[in-house]
Write a protein that holds these residues in place. Sequence first.
Motif, PDB file in Angstrom:
ATOM      1  N   GLY A 137     -63.281 -67.677   8.657  1.00  0.00           N
ATOM      2  CA  GLY A 137     -62.608 -67.670   7.443  1.00  0.00           C
ATOM      3  C   GLY A 137     -61.438 -66.709   7.432  1.00  0.00           C
ATOM      4  N   LEU A 138     -60.273 -66.973   7.234  1.00  0.00           N
ATOM      5  CA  LEU A 138     -59.134 -66.249   7.334  1.00  0.00           C
ATOM      6  C   LEU A 138     -58.172 -66.775   6.378  1.00  0.00           C
ATOM      7  CD1 LEU A 138     -57.272 -68.022   9.119  1.00  0.00           C
ATOM      8  CD2 LEU A 138     -58.192 -66.910  10.977  1.00  0.00           C
ATOM      9  N   SER A 139     -56.955 -66.116   6.297  1.00  0.00           N
ATOM     10  CA  SER A 139     -55.534 -66.529   5.602  1.00  0.00           C
ATOM     11  C   SER A 139     -54.685 -66.919   6.506  1.00  0.00           C
ATOM     12  CB  SER A 139     -55.217 -65.543   4.418  1.00  0.00           C
ATOM     13  OG  SER A 139     -55.384 -64.167   5.150  1.00  0.00           O
ATOM     14  N   LYS A 164     -60.307 -72.400  12.477  1.00  0.00           N
ATOM     15  CA  LYS A 164     -59.856 -71.671  11.620  1.00  0.00           C
ATOM     16  C   LYS A 164     -59.960 -72.473  10.291  1.00  0.00           C
ATOM     17  CE  LYS A 164     -56.623 -69.200  14.282  1.00  0.00           C
ATOM     18  NZ  LYS A 164     -55.112 -68.820  14.723  1.00  0.00           N
ATOM     19  N   ILE A 167     -59.082 -69.557   3.890  1.00  0.00           N
ATOM     20  CA  ILE A 167     -59.661 -68.973   2.491  1.00  0.00           C
ATOM     21  C   ILE A 167     -58.856 -67.676   2.435  1.00  0.00           C
ATOM     22  CG2 ILE A 167     -61.923 -68.534   1.394  1.00  0.00           C
ATOM     23  CD1 ILE A 167     -63.232 -69.401   4.094  1.00  0.00           C
ATOM     24  N   LEU A 170     -60.093 -62.880  -0.863  1.00  0.00           N
ATOM     25  CA  LEU A 170     -60.801 -62.230  -0.097  1.00  0.00           C
ATOM     26  C   LEU A 170     -62.269 -62.007  -0.460  1.00  0.00           C
ATOM     27  CD1 LEU A 170     -58.464 -59.087   0.694  1.00  0.00           C
ATOM     28  CD2 LEU A 170     -59.425 -60.683   2.450  1.00  0.00           C
ATOM     29  N   THR A 172     -63.841 -64.613  -2.227  1.00  0.00           N
ATOM     30  CA  THR A 172     -64.440 -65.768  -1.931  1.00  0.00           C
ATOM     31  C   THR A 172     -64.615 -65.988  -0.295  1.00  0.00           C
ATOM     32  OG1 THR A 172     -62.883 -66.815  -3.435  1.00  0.00           O
ATOM     33  CG2 THR A 172     -63.876 -68.502  -1.833  1.00  0.00           C
ATOM     34  N   ARG A 173     -63.949 -65.618   0.559  1.00  0.00           N
ATOM     35  CA  ARG A 173     -63.925 -65.412   2.136  1.00  0.00           C
ATOM     36  C   ARG A 173     -65.504 -64.670   2.249  1.00  0.00           C
ATOM     37  NH1 ARG A 173     -59.424 -62.657   5.194  1.00  0.00           N
ATOM     38  NH2 ARG A 173     -58.376 -64.261   3.632  1.00  0.00           N
ATOM     39  N   LEU A 177     -68.973 -66.481   3.663  1.00  0.00           N
ATOM     40  CA  LEU A 177     -69.672 -65.781   4.903  1.00  0.00           C
ATOM     41  C   LEU A 177     -70.736 -65.267   4.671  1.00  0.00           C
ATOM     42  CD1 LEU A 177     -69.038 -64.416   8.007  1.00  0.00           C
ATOM     43  CD2 LEU A 177     -68.436 -62.180   6.635  1.00  0.00           C
ATOM     44  N   ILE A 182     -69.333 -70.436   6.237  1.00  0.00           N
ATOM     45  CA  ILE A 182     -68.542 -70.330   7.412  1.00  0.00           C
ATOM     46  C   ILE A 182     -69.403 -69.436   8.601  1.00  0.00           C
ATOM     47  CG2 ILE A 182     -66.440 -70.610   6.284  1.00  0.00           C
ATOM     48  CD1 ILE A 182     -66.142 -67.551   5.850  1.00  0.00           C
ATOM     49  N   GLY A 185     -65.841 -64.420   9.607  1.00  0.00           N
ATOM     50  CA  GLY A 185     -64.853 -64.101   8.830  1.00  0.00           C
ATOM     51  C   GLY A 185     -64.102 -62.796   9.271  1.00  0.00           C
ATOM     52  N   LEU A 187     -62.363 -59.805   7.584  1.00  0.00           N
ATOM     53  CA  LEU A 187     -62.261 -59.065   6.309  1.00  0.00           C
ATOM     54  C   LEU A 187     -61.498 -57.520   6.294  1.00  0.00           C
ATOM     55  CD1 LEU A 187     -65.623 -59.826   4.833  1.00  0.00           C
ATOM     56  CD2 LEU A 187     -63.433 -60.878   3.778  1.00  0.00           C
TER      57      LEU A 187
END
Length: 315
Positions: A137-139, A164, A167, A170, A172-173, A177, A182, A185, A187
């Motif tokens: 999970g990432l942006s 990838k 999300i 942050l 929510t990510r 996790l 997922i 992630g 962070l």
Amino acid sequence: MKRFLVGLLIIVFGFTMAGCSSGQNDAAPDKNEKTIRIGVMPDVESIPFIIADKNGYFAQEGVKVKIEHFKSAQDRDSALQTGELDGVVTDVLAVVFANEGGFNLKMISSNDGNIELMAGKESGIMSMQDLPGKSIGLSTNTIMEYTTDQMLAAAGLKPEDINKIAIAPLPTRMEMLQGGKIDAGILPEPLAGLAVKNGAKVLQSTDRMANKAGAIAFTQKSLKESPQEVKAVIRAYNQAVDYLDKEPLDSFSDYVIKTQGFPPVIKDSLQLPQYRKMALPDENIVADVVEWMRTKNLIKGNYEYADLVDKNILR
């Protein structure tokens, strides 16, 4: 005749005093009239500014500063481009994007804070080599994706080796996790510390790799029109770094958590970086970010270090 002369003297004296008063105002304007507005996010990178404000260091350096808090980078950048901010705590990618869009933003320093790639508690992932085929999970198109790709490359992996999952929020990510939705992630602090406290396993970090692309940037307009005020901000920031280096976290953590809007539960897991006084961004990191963005077709321009960094304001 005497009355005439007295009246004439009064008039002349009045004009003389008015002229002196006007001359004094023109010669000595209020140097503190300009307010420097700095946009920050709920992150540890912004804490030196928060402490400088709390401890009165800006006032000591003779500059008025207003710290503006934002919950999203999009809102922060929008305020910057509409002239509501002079400076921001940001990253190299955001500065490149701003310049690509025709907005003249210059980095004056790197910033300090750790970003961690971590595996979920029940994911079974023990090292970077276990990541192929797993979800992260990432942006996308952000410092988070750039950092993930650099971490993968350092482990001999390619971005296409993993799945990838975009999300952006942050919290929510972190929740996904921890909930096993997922496998891994990426962070930043302080959420990274909370995730580790709740069982996540750190696989890699920007602290270990020494390649964080964080930045402090000001508009070219502010640097040109208010250089002395910006220099005063730098001095106050550096005072805050000295304070953070000496003072125990407990003496200011409650204030920081409240001001930055961190969840109260984060207090026991809050970890701050070893803050450094302002220093120019690393040229290799800036060049690497630009190349990564060009490879992904995120930008058309080929930006040099001098196009993105003001080297003079720290002198």
